[in-house]
Design a protein around this motif. Structure first.
Motif, mmCIF file in Angstrom:
data_model
loop_
_atom_site.group_PDB
_atom_site.id
_atom_site.type_symbol
_atom_site.label_atom_id
_atom_site.label_comp_id
_atom_site.label_asym_id
_atom_site.label_seq_id
_atom_site.Cartn_x
_atom_site.Cartn_y
_atom_site.Cartn_z
ATOM 1 N N ARG A 241 0.661 8.759 7.704
ATOM 2 C CA ARG A 241 0.949 10.116 8.072
ATOM 3 C C ARG A 241 0.624 11.191 7.095
ATOM 4 O O ARG A 241 0.949 12.432 7.262
ATOM 5 C CB ARG A 241 2.624 10.110 8.219
ATOM 6 N N CYS A 242 -0.229 10.587 6.113
ATOM 7 C CA CYS A 242 -0.542 11.707 4.996
ATOM 8 C C CYS A 242 -1.690 12.245 5.078
ATOM 9 O O CYS A 242 -2.911 11.646 5.596
ATOM 10 C CB CYS A 242 -0.324 10.938 3.519
ATOM 11 N N TRP A 243 -1.792 13.621 5.042
ATOM 12 C CA TRP A 243 -2.992 14.539 5.228
ATOM 13 C C TRP A 243 -3.988 14.313 4.169
ATOM 14 O O TRP A 243 -5.078 14.611 4.312
ATOM 15 C CB TRP A 243 -2.843 15.839 5.842
ATOM 16 N N ILE B 43 -7.849 4.515 -1.180
ATOM 17 C CA ILE B 43 -7.404 3.774 -2.321
ATOM 18 C C ILE B 43 -5.814 3.739 -1.727
ATOM 19 O O ILE B 43 -4.933 2.684 -1.994
ATOM 20 C CB ILE B 43 -7.315 4.406 -3.651
ATOM 21 N N CYS B 44 -5.342 4.684 -0.994
ATOM 22 C CA CYS B 44 -4.133 4.604 -0.532
ATOM 23 C C CYS B 44 -3.515 3.627 0.385
ATOM 24 O O CYS B 44 -2.312 3.156 0.530
ATOM 25 C CB CYS B 44 -3.772 6.141 0.389
ATOM 26 N N PHE B 45 -4.779 3.042 1.205
ATOM 27 C CA PHE B 45 -4.573 2.038 2.159
ATOM 28 C C PHE B 45 -4.790 0.694 1.343
ATOM 29 O O PHE B 45 -4.664 -0.395 2.067
ATOM 30 C CB PHE B 45 -5.507 2.102 3.237
ATOM 31 N N VAL C 133 0.962 -1.047 -0.033
ATOM 32 C CA VAL C 133 0.010 0.093 -0.017
ATOM 33 C C VAL C 133 0.851 1.226 0.228
ATOM 34 O O VAL C 133 2.082 1.055 0.072
ATOM 35 C CB VAL C 133 -0.919 0.062 1.236
ATOM 36 N N CYS C 134 0.232 2.460 0.086
ATOM 37 C CA CYS C 134 1.334 3.653 0.044
ATOM 38 C C CYS C 134 2.014 3.793 1.499
ATOM 39 O O CYS C 134 0.926 3.552 2.620
ATOM 40 C CB CYS C 134 0.435 4.849 0.010
ATOM 41 N N ARG C 135 3.235 3.592 1.573
ATOM 42 C CA ARG C 135 4.096 3.563 2.778
ATOM 43 C C ARG C 135 3.851 4.946 3.523
ATOM 44 O O ARG C 135 4.070 4.999 4.659
ATOM 45 C CB ARG C 135 5.471 3.183 2.547
ATOM 46 N N ALA D 58 5.407 9.036 -6.887
ATOM 47 C CA ALA D 58 4.679 7.749 -6.458
ATOM 48 C C ALA D 58 3.613 8.244 -5.542
ATOM 49 O O ALA D 58 3.676 8.098 -4.153
ATOM 50 C CB ALA D 58 5.676 6.735 -5.879
ATOM 51 N N CYS D 59 2.364 8.720 -6.181
ATOM 52 C CA CYS D 59 1.535 8.967 -5.171
ATOM 53 C C CYS D 59 -0.058 9.081 -6.210
ATOM 54 O O CYS D 59 0.096 9.512 -7.305
ATOM 55 C CB CYS D 59 1.330 10.570 -4.935
ATOM 56 N N HIS D 60 -1.079 8.555 -5.604
ATOM 57 C CA HIS D 60 -2.337 8.182 -6.377
ATOM 58 C C HIS D 60 -3.102 9.791 -6.921
ATOM 59 O O HIS D 60 -3.312 9.748 -7.664
ATOM 60 C CB HIS D 60 -3.256 7.660 -5.679
ATOM 61 N N PHE D 61 -2.374 10.839 -6.042
ATOM 62 C CA PHE D 61 -2.978 12.155 -6.225
ATOM 63 C C PHE D 61 -1.875 13.159 -6.702
ATOM 64 O O PHE D 61 -1.884 14.286 -6.321
ATOM 65 C CB PHE D 61 -3.757 12.531 -5.156
ATOM 66 N N ALA D 62 -0.977 12.361 -7.248
ATOM 67 C CA ALA D 62 0.303 13.497 -7.840
ATOM 68 C C ALA D 62 -0.066 14.443 -8.797
ATOM 69 O O ALA D 62 0.609 15.652 -8.899
ATOM 70 C CB ALA D 62 1.330 12.708 -8.320
HETATM 71 S S1 SF4 Z 1 -2.188 10.998 -1.356
HETATM 72 FE FE1 SF4 Z 1 -0.410 10.014 -2.235
HETATM 73 S S2 SF4 Z 1 1.271 10.170 -0.638
HETATM 74 FE FE2 SF4 Z 1 -0.805 10.461 0.686
HETATM 75 S S3 SF4 Z 1 -1.583 8.575 1.071
HETATM 76 FE FE3 SF4 Z 1 -2.231 8.712 -0.633
HETATM 77 S S4 SF4 Z 1 -0.836 7.658 -2.273
HETATM 78 FE FE4 SF4 Z 1 0.265 8.171 -0.433
#
Ligand code: SF4
Length: 279
Positions: free
Chosen positions: A231-233, A238-240, A225-227, A256-260
């Motif tokens: 801790r991400c606000w 989907i990130c989990f 999953v997203c490491r 490497a982010c779903h919301f880049a």
């Molecule tokens: S928004 Fe991006 S960085 Fe944050 S948890 Fe989701 S995939 Fe990870």
């Protein structure tokens, strides 16, 4: 550097997997081309050897210099790196941290490598000598046409020395771009939090420091999953569930982010950003 063997994956240097090298001749050839400057000059120099012997060691192992030429070659190395000749007969404990690190740099340069791993080369030094070492490295890089892989936690130093920057979180690259692009258009939430922590010199420039909350997951056997999710606000379900892959969002800029694709401004309007309340 192959100081440890890999448990998985490959390390490619000029297209060659260094862990596939089996014979000593090939190994020596590889080590001539890639060298390392260690983090701590207080423990990376042999305390029983004089500076001259430390610098001579690589030539002896690799047999790249005859006995007759050794003194002249070491003198030339001292000229390039600014080592005073009277230092050659001293032991590491007689030198301060900055001078020891210059010896470490000279040792790394002795075989005329193409590529040097600089493993936090200034973090163990006083701030007063850090700039001197950084400037020496930058100067040598230009003069000798070297490539550095510069590892650092100090983003001001990274900004000063790098051409291309890769941000890592828990063992994975989460963002990589040319320096100007990365500092101007940061897209991974972790990189944004990291850059917000750079100390400001200009007190009138308002950059609010983001304080990350939540726990760092165990690096042992991480889930796919997203490491950074804990801790991400910006995290969403989907990130989990799914690990974001490094993908190109602009020329040479990978995240490497779903919301880049969300702009940095929008990311910072999310209510959950933990700004430092004292700022
Ligand atoms: S928004 Fe991006 S960085 Fe944050 S948890 Fe989701 S995939 Fe990870």
């Amino acid at each position: 550097m192959r100081l440890q063997n890999a448990t998985s994956g490959q390390v490619l240097v000029n297209g060659k997997n260094i862990f596939a090298v089996k014979n000593r001749a090939e190994d020596l050839e590889l080590r001539r081309k890639m060298q390392i400057i260690f983090q701590d000059p207080y423990s990376s120099l042999n305390p029983k050897k004089r500076v001259k012997d430390i610098l001579a060691e690589a030539y002896k192992i690799h047999k790249t210099c005859t006995k007759e030429m050794l003194d002249g070659t070491i003198d030339a190395l001292c000229d390039v790196t600014g080592i005073a000749k009277d230092m050659l007969m001293q032991y590491p404990h007689e030198l301060d941290g900055g001078k020891r690190q210059v010896v470490g740099i000279a040792r790394a340069l002795s075989l005329n490598p193409d590529f040097i791993v600089c493993d936090e080369p200034v973090s163990a030094l006083d701030v007063s000598v850090q700039a001197k070492i950084i400037n020496l490295l930058m100067d040598l890089q230009k003069k000798m046409d070297l490539s550095f892989l510069f590892i650092s936690h100090d983003l001001s130093v990274v900004k000063h020395i790098s051409h291309r920057v890769a941000v890592m979180y828990l063992g994975k690259i989460v963002e990589i771009a040319d320096k100007e692009e990365l500092f101007a258009d940061t897209r991974h939430p972790y990189s944004i939090a990291l850059l917000s922590a750079i100390p400001k010199v200009d007190v009138n420039r308002k950059v609010r420091r983001i304080v990350l909350k939540g726990d760092v997951p165990s690096p042992i056997d991480p889930k796919p999953v997203c490491r950074f999710a804990s801790r991400c606000w910006m995290s969403q379900p989907i990130c989990f569930e799914k690990e974001p892959q490094l993908r190109e969002i602009g020329p040479g800029h990978c995240v490497a982010c779903h919301f880049a694709d969300v702009s940095r401004e929008k990311m910072l309007t999310a209510d959950m950003v933990g700004f430092d309340q004292n700022e």
